[in-house]
Design a protein around this motif. Sequence first.
Motif, PDB file in Angstrom:
ATOM      1  N   GLU A   1      42.608  22.568 -16.852  1.00 38.02           N
ATOM      2  CA  GLU A   1      42.147  23.523 -17.655  1.00 38.02           C
ATOM      3  C   GLU A   1      41.197  23.007 -18.866  1.00 38.02           C
ATOM      4  OE1 GLU A   1      45.529  23.392 -17.364  1.00 38.02           O
ATOM      5  OE2 GLU A   1      46.228  25.072 -16.259  1.00 38.02           O
ATOM      6  N   VAL A   2      39.888  22.997 -18.399  1.00 40.90           N
ATOM      7  CA  VAL A   2      38.984  22.514 -19.232  1.00 40.90           C
ATOM      8  C   VAL A   2      38.835  22.885 -20.834  1.00 40.90           C
ATOM      9  CG1 VAL A   2      36.383  21.979 -19.483  1.00 40.90           C
ATOM     10  CG2 VAL A   2      37.455  22.135 -17.133  1.00 40.90           C
ATOM     11  N   GLU A   3      39.173  24.231 -20.797  1.00 37.85           N
ATOM     12  CA  GLU A   3      39.171  24.555 -22.380  1.00 37.85           C
ATOM     13  C   GLU A   3      40.330  24.061 -23.288  1.00 37.85           C
ATOM     14  OE1 GLU A   3      39.732  26.336 -19.560  1.00 37.85           O
ATOM     15  OE2 GLU A   3      41.726  27.602 -20.005  1.00 37.85           O
ATOM     16  N   HIS A   4      41.239  23.602 -22.379  1.00 39.21           N
ATOM     17  CA  HIS A   4      42.308  22.778 -23.343  1.00 39.21           C
ATOM     18  C   HIS A   4      41.862  21.376 -23.709  1.00 39.21           C
ATOM     19  CE1 HIS A   4      45.683  24.901 -21.077  1.00 39.21           C
ATOM     20  NE2 HIS A   4      45.065  25.787 -21.985  1.00 39.21           N
ATOM     21  N   PHE A   5      40.745  20.744 -23.449  1.00 42.68           N
ATOM     22  CA  PHE A   5      40.475  19.617 -23.629  1.00 42.68           C
ATOM     23  C   PHE A   5      39.102  19.551 -24.373  1.00 42.68           C
ATOM     24  CE2 PHE A   5      39.055  17.006 -20.263  1.00 42.68           C
ATOM     25  CZ  PHE A   5      39.465  18.035 -19.075  1.00 42.68           C
ATOM     26  N   GLU A   6      38.508  20.681 -24.840  1.00 46.52           N
ATOM     27  CA  GLU A   6      37.069  20.919 -25.210  1.00 46.52           C
ATOM     28  C   GLU A   6      37.080  19.919 -26.509  1.00 46.52           C
ATOM     29  OE1 GLU A   6      34.040  21.789 -24.624  1.00 46.52           O
ATOM     30  OE2 GLU A   6      34.270  22.679 -22.877  1.00 46.52           O
ATOM     31  N   ASN A   7      37.969  19.685 -27.175  1.00 45.11           N
ATOM     32  CA  ASN A   7      37.913  19.035 -28.457  1.00 45.11           C
ATOM     33  C   ASN A   7      37.579  17.371 -28.039  1.00 45.11           C
ATOM     34  OD1 ASN A   7      40.415  18.615 -27.199  1.00 45.11           O
ATOM     35  ND2 ASN A   7      41.645  19.533 -29.043  1.00 45.11           N
ATOM     36  N   VAL A   8      38.103  16.929 -27.080  1.00 43.36           N
ATOM     37  CA  VAL A   8      37.797  15.547 -26.476  1.00 43.36           C
ATOM     38  C   VAL A   8      36.640  15.563 -25.747  1.00 43.36           C
ATOM     39  CG1 VAL A   8      38.400  14.039 -24.632  1.00 43.36           C
ATOM     40  CG2 VAL A   8      40.446  15.201 -26.455  1.00 43.36           C
ATOM     41  N   LEU A   9      35.846  16.574 -24.966  1.00 44.33           N
ATOM     42  CA  LEU A   9      35.013  16.293 -24.495  1.00 44.33           C
ATOM     43  C   LEU A   9      33.739  16.486 -25.118  1.00 44.33           C
ATOM     44  CD1 LEU A   9      35.748  19.002 -21.343  1.00 44.33           C
ATOM     45  CD2 LEU A   9      35.535  16.402 -21.286  1.00 44.33           C
ATOM     46  N   ILE A  10      33.859  17.151 -26.320  1.00 45.40           N
ATOM     47  CA  ILE A  10      32.739  17.254 -27.334  1.00 45.40           C
ATOM     48  C   ILE A  10      32.476  15.960 -27.993  1.00 45.40           C
ATOM     49  CG2 ILE A  10      32.077  18.077 -29.525  1.00 45.40           C
ATOM     50  CD1 ILE A  10      33.415  20.879 -28.550  1.00 45.40           C
ATOM     51  N   LYS A  11      33.447  15.242 -28.369  1.00 51.35           N
ATOM     52  CA  LYS A  11      33.573  14.143 -28.975  1.00 51.35           C
ATOM     53  C   LYS A  11      32.803  12.776 -27.810  1.00 51.35           C
ATOM     54  CE  LYS A  11      34.667  14.004 -32.870  1.00 51.35           C
ATOM     55  NZ  LYS A  11      33.761  13.656 -33.828  1.00 51.35           N
ATOM     56  N   LEU A  12      33.261  13.151 -26.441  1.00 53.21           N
ATOM     57  CA  LEU A  12      32.504  12.164 -25.458  1.00 53.21           C
ATOM     58  C   LEU A  12      31.127  12.322 -25.458  1.00 53.21           C
ATOM     59  CD1 LEU A  12      34.995  12.063 -22.560  1.00 53.21           C
ATOM     60  CD2 LEU A  12      34.064  10.240 -23.856  1.00 53.21           C
ATOM     61  N   GLU A  13      30.745  13.601 -25.474  1.00 57.20           N
ATOM     62  CA  GLU A  13      29.290  13.958 -25.601  1.00 57.20           C
ATOM     63  C   GLU A  13      28.396  13.216 -26.635  1.00 57.20           C
ATOM     64  OE1 GLU A  13      29.635  18.387 -25.164  1.00 57.20           O
ATOM     65  OE2 GLU A  13      28.492  18.141 -23.127  1.00 57.20           O
ATOM     66  N   GLU A  14      29.268  13.505 -27.888  1.00 55.19           N
ATOM     67  CA  GLU A  14      28.709  12.600 -28.968  1.00 55.19           C
ATOM     68  C   GLU A  14      28.579  11.223 -28.776  1.00 55.19           C
ATOM     69  OE1 GLU A  14      31.003  15.085 -32.678  1.00 55.19           O
ATOM     70  OE2 GLU A  14      30.499  13.015 -33.067  1.00 55.19           O
ATOM     71  N   ALA A  15      29.617  10.701 -27.990  1.00 57.64           N
ATOM     72  CA  ALA A  15      29.610   9.140 -27.914  1.00 57.64           C
ATOM     73  C   ALA A  15      28.452   8.816 -26.554  1.00 57.64           C
ATOM     74  CB  ALA A  15      30.804   8.791 -27.459  1.00 57.64           C
ATOM     75  N   GLY A  16      27.748   9.904 -25.992  1.00 52.19           N
ATOM     76  CA  GLY A  16      26.560   9.663 -25.029  1.00 52.19           C
ATOM     77  C   GLY A  16      27.059   9.928 -23.780  1.00 52.19           C
ATOM     78  N   ALA A  17      28.449  10.431 -23.526  1.00 55.75           N
ATOM     79  CA  ALA A  17      28.552  10.686 -21.987  1.00 55.75           C
ATOM     80  C   ALA A  17      27.998  12.272 -21.754  1.00 55.75           C
ATOM     81  CB  ALA A  17      30.096  10.997 -21.828  1.00 55.75           C
ATOM     82  N   ILE A  18      27.698  12.329 -20.432  1.00 56.40           N
ATOM     83  CA  ILE A  18      27.246  13.627 -19.631  1.00 56.40           C
ATOM     84  C   ILE A  18      28.153  14.128 -19.175  1.00 56.40           C
ATOM     85  CG2 ILE A  18      25.599  14.611 -18.094  1.00 56.40           C
ATOM     86  CD1 ILE A  18      24.188  11.660 -18.322  1.00 56.40           C
ATOM     87  N   ILE A  19      28.638  15.592 -19.605  1.00 50.29           N
ATOM     88  CA  ILE A  19      29.686  16.113 -19.333  1.00 50.29           C
ATOM     89  C   ILE A  19      29.314  17.427 -18.535  1.00 50.29           C
ATOM     90  CG2 ILE A  19      31.701  17.444 -20.028  1.00 50.29           C
ATOM     91  CD1 ILE A  19      32.123  14.692 -21.061  1.00 50.29           C
ATOM     92  N   LYS A  20      29.634  17.771 -17.227  1.00 49.59           N
ATOM     93  CA  LYS A  20      29.636  18.838 -16.529  1.00 49.59           C
ATOM     94  C   LYS A  20      30.694  19.580 -16.238  1.00 49.59           C
ATOM     95  CE  LYS A  20      26.423  20.138 -12.975  1.00 49.59           C
ATOM     96  NZ  LYS A  20      25.956  20.021 -11.607  1.00 49.59           N
ATOM     97  N   ARG A  21      30.874  20.822 -17.062  1.00 48.99           N
ATOM     98  CA  ARG A  21      32.140  21.673 -16.987  1.00 48.99           C
ATOM     99  C   ARG A  21      31.927  22.501 -15.668  1.00 48.99           C
ATOM    100  NH1 ARG A  21      30.354  20.426 -21.911  1.00 48.99           N
ATOM    101  NH2 ARG A  21      32.027  20.164 -23.349  1.00 48.99           N
ATOM    102  N   LEU A  22      33.101  22.299 -14.768  1.00 57.82           N
ATOM    103  CA  LEU A  22      33.060  22.956 -13.465  1.00 57.82           C
ATOM    104  C   LEU A  22      34.353  23.842 -13.707  1.00 57.82           C
ATOM    105  CD1 LEU A  22      32.534  19.683 -11.679  1.00 57.82           C
ATOM    106  CD2 LEU A  22      30.877  21.334 -12.028  1.00 57.82           C
ATOM    107  N   LYS A  23      34.640  24.596 -12.216  1.00 55.99           N
ATOM    108  CA  LYS A  23      35.749  25.535 -12.470  1.00 55.99           C
ATOM    109  C   LYS A  23      37.121  24.768 -12.217  1.00 55.99           C
ATOM    110  CE  LYS A  23      37.209  29.817 -10.331  1.00 55.99           C
ATOM    111  NZ  LYS A  23      38.636  29.588  -9.877  1.00 55.99           N
ATOM    112  N   ASN A  24      37.984  24.768 -13.096  1.00 59.66           N
ATOM    113  CA  ASN A  24      39.217  23.799 -13.338  1.00 59.66           C
ATOM    114  C   ASN A  24      38.982  22.394 -13.161  1.00 59.66           C
ATOM    115  OD1 ASN A  24      40.735  26.187 -13.820  1.00 59.66           O
ATOM    116  ND2 ASN A  24      40.789  26.566 -11.771  1.00 59.66           N
ATOM    117  N   ALA A  25      37.769  21.907 -13.313  1.00 65.45           N
ATOM    118  CA  ALA A  25      37.208  20.369 -13.271  1.00 65.45           C
ATOM    119  C   ALA A  25      36.118  19.976 -14.146  1.00 65.45           C
ATOM    120  CB  ALA A  25      36.883  20.273 -11.884  1.00 65.45           C
TER     121      ALA A  25
END
Length: 418
Positions: free
Chosen positions: A257-281
């Motif tokens: 459930e991607v919305e459950h770890f948005e807090n982590v994904l946003i930090k990873l984006e800050e760290a320079g990662a490219i994040i693509k949010r997909l359906k349940n992935a």
Amino acid sequence: MDRLLIRGPVKLKGRVSISGAKNAALPCMAASILTDKPIKLTNVPDVADVDSTIELLRYMGAQCNYDRNKNYLLIDSKTLNRYEAPYDIVRKMRASSLVLGPLVARYKRARVSLPGGCAIGVRPIDLHIKALSQMGAEIRNEHGYIVVEAKQLKGIKFFFDIVTVTGTENIMMAAVLANGTTVLENCAKEPEVVCLAKMLKKMGAHIEGEGTDRIVIEGVKHLKGCTYKLISDRIEAGTYAVAAAITKGDVIIENCEVEHFENVLIKLEEAGAIIKRLKNAVRVTMNRRPKPFEIVTMPYPGFPTDMQAQFVALATLAEGSSVVKETIFENRFMHIPELMRMGADIEIKGNTAHIRGVKRLLGASLMATDLRASAALVLAALAAEGESIINRIYHLDRGYAHLDKKMRILGAKIERLK
Ligand code: UD1
């Protein structure tokens, strides 16, 4: 004792499937005590803490049938006849105290070993006990055990002085069979609390407000059995996301459930990662050295303390200085001396780690100290040059299902040494 041998560096690539959430499985398993009808849980992760909880339920007389390949668990608490969580099981798994609320609610008594200290801090359960006492329970401390007795729990208004995840869950489970209405304020809002509330509702409980600060529970006389699917493990998902970033890899993290770890994904984006949010992935790609970042751990939806160690590992290789502040547990930097042995440059001041990024880490022989610290060492070892051995990985097995196998599928050179 098993150890992990990891050869780095590698770039992780491919797809990984996330297991059910350990921290949802444990309270939902405890909730089975609230009914004499069968419960079927699905998406149950194959981790040692689930085995310990099964051991505990069986010790109390319940019947458990666990298919670890198909990830379902049948629990029948009709035969439960011992209202006790013994020291030997609580010692292994502090969340055993989750049986306190359900035992007192349904059987009017419980005897649960006090958890004592652990590697990441004191972790008392004083708020669980305070709430139960206000609900009318009599509580005494006997030979290292907390003994709770109550004729009939009654509904209360209660304010949690500190936001506590298992505290919220324990009292919610006590309140579903209490007389009258319970209003809990300053509750934990973690997805695992919501997962438990939904299961209790499926069993016939009356609960409103889960996922907010204020949960209102109207007690009912009986609860029924149910079949219930656990949410996926946002911390496991977050750990693989950091694994992709630290190895400059490209990983699709599935069944989450991607919305459950948005807090982590946003930090990873800050760290320079490219994040693509997909359906349940989610797809995590990293083409550069991490950028430095700042983190303060907070109760949900803030940045999770259970992801702090993994981000410290990432920061060790950043282009600049990062700051990580731990506000939930007082002793949760045990991974830092081990990372420093790999060449990381870190200074701890009180509850804050100042991490100056280095160009490379070197493999070393390492000691895992707790669950998430162990995950951080695995991540660092994947990115480090040369061979690392991680000792005491029973910590890792408590909460990560088949980590070595899943990492191997992504291309990691990782072996379990018996
Ligand atoms: C749960 C999670 C754990 C996670 C933690 C914080 C489970 C099984 N475990 O642990 O993975 O790291 O939440 O997100 O879900 N406190 C008190 N008195 C109490 C209860 C807690 O002082 O009665 C303090 C603790 O010492 C800690 C803070 O409150 O400093 C938060 O702890 P809590 O949320 O209770 O952690 P757990 O529920 O044990």
